[in-house]
Write a protein that holds these residues in place. Structure first.
Motif, PDB file in Angstrom:
ATOM      1  N   ARG A  21       0.973  -1.215   0.104  1.00  0.00           N
ATOM      2  CA  ARG A  21       0.164   0.044   0.007  1.00  0.00           C
ATOM      3  C   ARG A  21       0.670   1.372  -0.122  1.00  0.00           C
ATOM      4  O   ARG A  21       1.622   1.413   1.070  1.00  0.00           O
ATOM      5  CB  ARG A  21      -0.925   0.181   1.327  1.00  0.00           C
ATOM      6  CG  ARG A  21      -1.867   1.266   1.006  1.00  0.00           C
ATOM      7  CD  ARG A  21      -2.984   1.265   2.065  1.00  0.00           C
ATOM      8  NE  ARG A  21      -2.483   1.948   3.563  1.00  0.00           N
ATOM      9  CZ  ARG A  21      -3.175   2.344   4.298  1.00  0.00           C
ATOM     10  NH1 ARG A  21      -4.414   2.283   4.151  1.00  0.00           N
ATOM     11  NH2 ARG A  21      -2.709   2.705   5.586  1.00  0.00           N
ATOM     12  N   SER A  61      -3.200   5.388 -11.881  1.00  0.00           N
ATOM     13  CA  SER A  61      -4.724   5.451 -11.277  1.00  0.00           C
ATOM     14  C   SER A  61      -4.831   7.121 -10.599  1.00  0.00           C
ATOM     15  O   SER A  61      -3.584   7.513 -10.178  1.00  0.00           O
ATOM     16  CB  SER A  61      -5.004   4.431 -10.150  1.00  0.00           C
ATOM     17  OG  SER A  61      -6.038   4.704  -9.666  1.00  0.00           O
ATOM     18  N   THR A  84     -12.952   7.990 -10.471  1.00  0.00           N
ATOM     19  CA  THR A  84     -11.546   7.243 -10.444  1.00  0.00           C
ATOM     20  C   THR A  84     -11.347   6.941 -11.859  1.00  0.00           C
ATOM     21  O   THR A  84     -12.122   6.762 -12.474  1.00  0.00           O
ATOM     22  CB  THR A  84     -11.595   6.162  -9.544  1.00  0.00           C
ATOM     23  OG1 THR A  84     -12.453   5.065  -9.647  1.00  0.00           O
ATOM     24  CG2 THR A  84     -11.486   6.681  -7.846  1.00  0.00           C
ATOM     25  N   TYR A 119      -8.347   4.032 -13.822  1.00  0.00           N
ATOM     26  CA  TYR A 119      -7.393   3.000 -13.696  1.00  0.00           C
ATOM     27  C   TYR A 119      -6.716   2.637 -14.955  1.00  0.00           C
ATOM     28  O   TYR A 119      -7.642   2.408 -15.952  1.00  0.00           O
ATOM     29  CB  TYR A 119      -8.056   1.601 -12.776  1.00  0.00           C
ATOM     30  CG  TYR A 119      -8.271   1.882 -11.461  1.00  0.00           C
ATOM     31  CD1 TYR A 119      -9.690   2.127 -11.235  1.00  0.00           C
ATOM     32  CD2 TYR A 119      -7.747   1.736 -10.458  1.00  0.00           C
ATOM     33  CE1 TYR A 119      -9.988   2.147  -9.802  1.00  0.00           C
ATOM     34  CE2 TYR A 119      -7.935   1.712  -9.096  1.00  0.00           C
ATOM     35  CZ  TYR A 119      -9.017   2.039  -8.790  1.00  0.00           C
ATOM     36  OH  TYR A 119      -9.443   2.368  -7.537  1.00  0.00           O
ATOM     37  N   LYS A 134      -6.336  -2.535 -13.564  1.00  0.00           N
ATOM     38  CA  LYS A 134      -7.610  -2.605 -13.255  1.00  0.00           C
ATOM     39  C   LYS A 134      -8.033  -3.949 -12.661  1.00  0.00           C
ATOM     40  O   LYS A 134      -7.550  -4.897 -12.950  1.00  0.00           O
ATOM     41  CB  LYS A 134      -8.664  -2.406 -14.430  1.00  0.00           C
ATOM     42  CG  LYS A 134     -10.028  -1.963 -14.056  1.00  0.00           C
ATOM     43  CD  LYS A 134     -10.589  -1.282 -15.413  1.00  0.00           C
ATOM     44  CE  LYS A 134     -10.110  -0.378 -15.617  1.00  0.00           C
ATOM     45  NZ  LYS A 134     -11.091   0.176 -17.097  1.00  0.00           N
ATOM     46  N   THR A 185      -6.244  -0.356  -6.115  1.00  0.00           N
ATOM     47  CA  THR A 185      -7.449   0.573  -5.638  1.00  0.00           C
ATOM     48  C   THR A 185      -6.710   1.782  -4.987  1.00  0.00           C
ATOM     49  O   THR A 185      -5.956   1.738  -4.185  1.00  0.00           O
ATOM     50  CB  THR A 185      -8.115  -0.163  -4.512  1.00  0.00           C
ATOM     51  OG1 THR A 185      -8.719  -1.689  -5.000  1.00  0.00           O
ATOM     52  CG2 THR A 185      -9.333   0.563  -4.238  1.00  0.00           C
ATOM     53  N   SER A 187      -7.736   5.303  -3.245  1.00  0.00           N
ATOM     54  CA  SER A 187      -8.723   6.109  -2.307  1.00  0.00           C
ATOM     55  C   SER A 187      -8.023   7.238  -1.542  1.00  0.00           C
ATOM     56  O   SER A 187      -6.859   7.535  -1.667  1.00  0.00           O
ATOM     57  CB  SER A 187      -9.170   4.936  -1.144  1.00  0.00           C
ATOM     58  OG  SER A 187      -7.688   4.635  -0.336  1.00  0.00           O
ATOM     59  N   GLN A 239      -3.727   0.922  -2.831  1.00  0.00           N
ATOM     60  CA  GLN A 239      -3.593  -0.484  -2.560  1.00  0.00           C
ATOM     61  C   GLN A 239      -3.149  -1.155  -3.608  1.00  0.00           C
ATOM     62  O   GLN A 239      -4.070  -1.208  -4.975  1.00  0.00           O
ATOM     63  CB  GLN A 239      -4.791  -0.989  -2.076  1.00  0.00           C
ATOM     64  CG  GLN A 239      -4.954  -2.225  -1.585  1.00  0.00           C
ATOM     65  CD  GLN A 239      -3.806  -2.793  -0.362  1.00  0.00           C
ATOM     66  OE1 GLN A 239      -3.835  -1.981   0.671  1.00  0.00           O
ATOM     67  NE2 GLN A 239      -3.020  -3.578  -0.427  1.00  0.00           N
TER      68      GLN A 239
END
Length: 130
Positions: free
Chosen positions: A19, A49, A58, A60, A65, A69, A71, A82
């Protein structure tokens, strides 16, 4: 002065997870799109991203994809990436970048691509071993 500071890079085996964090300061977080870009040795930098903080949209890249992720934490002014199911081809220096975003004028995909970002961090190295 706007600042973006990446952290969380490192060495991981293929199939593992990391992460990344991008800590921001010096600008109005909610007004910006913030994204992750990467540059592998001998290759051009590419958008991985991006997220529009205020709008929530968002983007990707097709290569990540379903595995990555993005955020944002508005209270901490931090954006996370992540990364799961990492592959050796994900090895690169990952940069966090930002630009003021007006969703009605520019798509989040464009922010991650040709339209570009204008504030950059120094990068964090991600190495995925096979």
């Amino acid at each position: 002065e706007a600042q973006l500071v990446e952290s969380g890079g490192g060495l991981v085996q293929a199939g593992g997870s990391l992460r990344l964090s991008c800590a921001t300061s010096g600008f109005t977080f909610d007004d910006y799109a913030i994204g992750w870009f990467r540059q592998a040795p001998g290759k051009e930098r590419e958008g991985v991203s991006c997220i529009s903080i205020g709008e929530g949209s968002t983007y990707y890249d097709a290569s990540v994809k379903g595995r990555f992720t993005i955020s944002g934490d508005n209270a901490k002014k931090v954006v996370y990436l992540q990364m799961n199911s990492l592959k050796p081809e994900d090895t690169a220096v990952y940069y966090c970048a930002a630009r003021r975003h007006v969703p009605a004028l520019v798509t989040i995909e464009s922010m991650c691509g040709d339209y570009g970002m204008d504030r950059w961090g120094k990068g964090t190295l991600v190495t995925v071993s096979s």
